[in-house]
Write an enzyme that holds these catalytic residues in place. Sequence first.
Site, PDB file in Angstrom:
ATOM      1  N   GLY A  12      27.403  16.362  99.512  1.00 20.42           N
ATOM      2  CA  GLY A  12      27.084  17.427  98.562  1.00 20.42           C
ATOM      3  C   GLY A  12      28.194  17.801  97.602  1.00 20.42           C
ATOM      4  N   SER A  13      29.108  16.867  97.314  1.00 23.92           N
ATOM      5  CA  SER A  13      30.176  17.237  96.375  1.00 23.92           C
ATOM      6  C   SER A  13      29.642  17.391  94.952  1.00 23.92           C
ATOM      7  CB  SER A  13      31.327  16.231  96.417  1.00 23.92           C
ATOM      8  OG  SER A  13      30.952  15.008  95.831  1.00 23.92           O
ATOM      9  N   ASN A  14      28.613  16.625  94.599  1.00 20.43           N
ATOM     10  CA  ASN A  14      28.021  16.835  93.273  1.00 20.43           C
ATOM     11  C   ASN A  14      27.311  18.185  93.192  1.00 20.43           C
ATOM     12  OD1 ASN A  14      28.335  14.547  91.236  1.00 20.43           O
ATOM     13  ND2 ASN A  14      27.954  13.438  93.148  1.00 20.43           N
ATOM     14  N   MET A  86      19.549   9.783  99.013  1.00 19.86           N
ATOM     15  CA  MET A  86      19.607   8.358  99.356  1.00 19.86           C
ATOM     16  C   MET A  86      18.258   7.772  99.775  1.00 19.86           C
ATOM     17  SD  MET A  86      22.692   7.874  98.578  1.00 19.86           S
ATOM     18  CE  MET A  86      23.136   6.257  99.209  1.00 19.86           C
ATOM     19  N   ARG A  87      17.182   8.256  99.203  1.00 20.61           N
ATOM     20  CA  ARG A  87      15.870   7.669  99.472  1.00 20.61           C
ATOM     21  C   ARG A  87      15.289   7.145  98.163  1.00 20.61           C
ATOM     22  NH1 ARG A  87      15.346   6.356 104.385  1.00 20.61           N
ATOM     23  NH2 ARG A  87      13.090   6.146 104.066  1.00 20.61           N
ATOM     24  N   ILE A  88      14.571   6.053  98.258  1.00 22.30           N
ATOM     25  CA  ILE A  88      13.893   5.516  97.081  1.00 22.30           C
ATOM     26  C   ILE A  88      12.563   6.240  96.933  1.00 22.30           C
ATOM     27  CG2 ILE A  88      12.823   3.455  96.098  1.00 22.30           C
ATOM     28  CD1 ILE A  88      15.004   1.835  97.552  1.00 22.30           C
ATOM     29  N   ASN A 103      19.211  11.546  87.975  1.00 18.61           N
ATOM     30  CA  ASN A 103      19.967  10.959  89.085  1.00 18.61           C
ATOM     31  C   ASN A 103      21.371  10.633  88.609  1.00 18.61           C
ATOM     32  OD1 ASN A 103      20.352   9.769  91.699  1.00 18.61           O
ATOM     33  ND2 ASN A 103      20.187   7.747  90.739  1.00 18.61           N
ATOM     34  N   HIS A 105      24.421   7.855  89.515  1.00 18.84           N
ATOM     35  CA  HIS A 105      24.665   6.609  90.242  1.00 18.84           C
ATOM     36  C   HIS A 105      26.133   6.227  90.050  1.00 18.84           C
ATOM     37  CE1 HIS A 105      23.750   2.834  92.154  1.00 18.84           C
ATOM     38  NE2 HIS A 105      24.446   2.239  91.202  1.00 18.84           N
ATOM     39  N   GLN A 169      34.920  11.849  88.130  1.00 19.68           N
ATOM     40  CA  GLN A 169      34.194  11.823  86.854  1.00 19.68           C
ATOM     41  C   GLN A 169      32.722  12.184  87.027  1.00 19.68           C
ATOM     42  OE1 GLN A 169      35.698  11.687  83.954  1.00 19.68           O
ATOM     43  NE2 GLN A 169      37.553  11.648  85.214  1.00 19.68           N
TER      44      GLN A 169
END
Length: 213
Positions: A12-14, A86-88, A103, A105, A169
């Site tokens: 959860g850093s984002n 992390m799920r599609i 999202n 990436h 970044q």
Amino acid sequence: MKRIVVLISGRGSNLEALLAARLPCSIAAVISNRADARGLQTARAHGIATAVVDHAAQASREAFDAALAAEIDRHAPDLVVLAGFMRILGDAFVRRYHGRLLNIHPSLLPSFPGLHTHRRALEAGCRLHGCTVHFVTAALDNGPIIIQAAVPAYPDDSESALAARVLAQEHVAYPQAVRWFLDGRLSLDEAGRVRLDGEQRPGGALLVPQPDR
Ligand code: GRF
């Protein structure tokens, strides 16, 4: 005030970067597919509603997507932000949130979709690596690009050193992209192209487009 829902799976850093950015929105909920995601604790510490939709408890991918969408829709968000989720997600889910699903990436897409991006960038001898914020479409890690940040990759880098350089970044790029959306400046046009202030803006050198700072 616009409402966002953040989907996470882990650290959860984002999410923390989004919180620290004091964005002009209400984070209506943080939803994880894993009950042990550390980011859930961060959300609770900020008084944000949390929920877990456990993929392992669902009979199929479609059932998981439907349960997730039901949980998201309870919060009526303007924007859904995948932050280390992390799920599609399947076509129906992606279509449901068309133009309002983002999202991040950890690579300069379209290079290195999927997992282990930092290791693969080092193995490929990349001199530049980075991260990408994009609108989500049905193709995995491959939607219209909103912002990319590039960092150097050194031949003697460890995977973790490179990951940390990219992550720093990510924490700049993602709040910037979300802020653009919240300010009504960012959209996906009918041709599936990203528009910022109505235009397809040319980029700067390292963080493209340049953030508002
Ligand atoms: C980030 O590198 C993100 O780009 C990737 O997964 C990682 C999540 O980190 N999709 P965090 O949970 O936000 O700390």
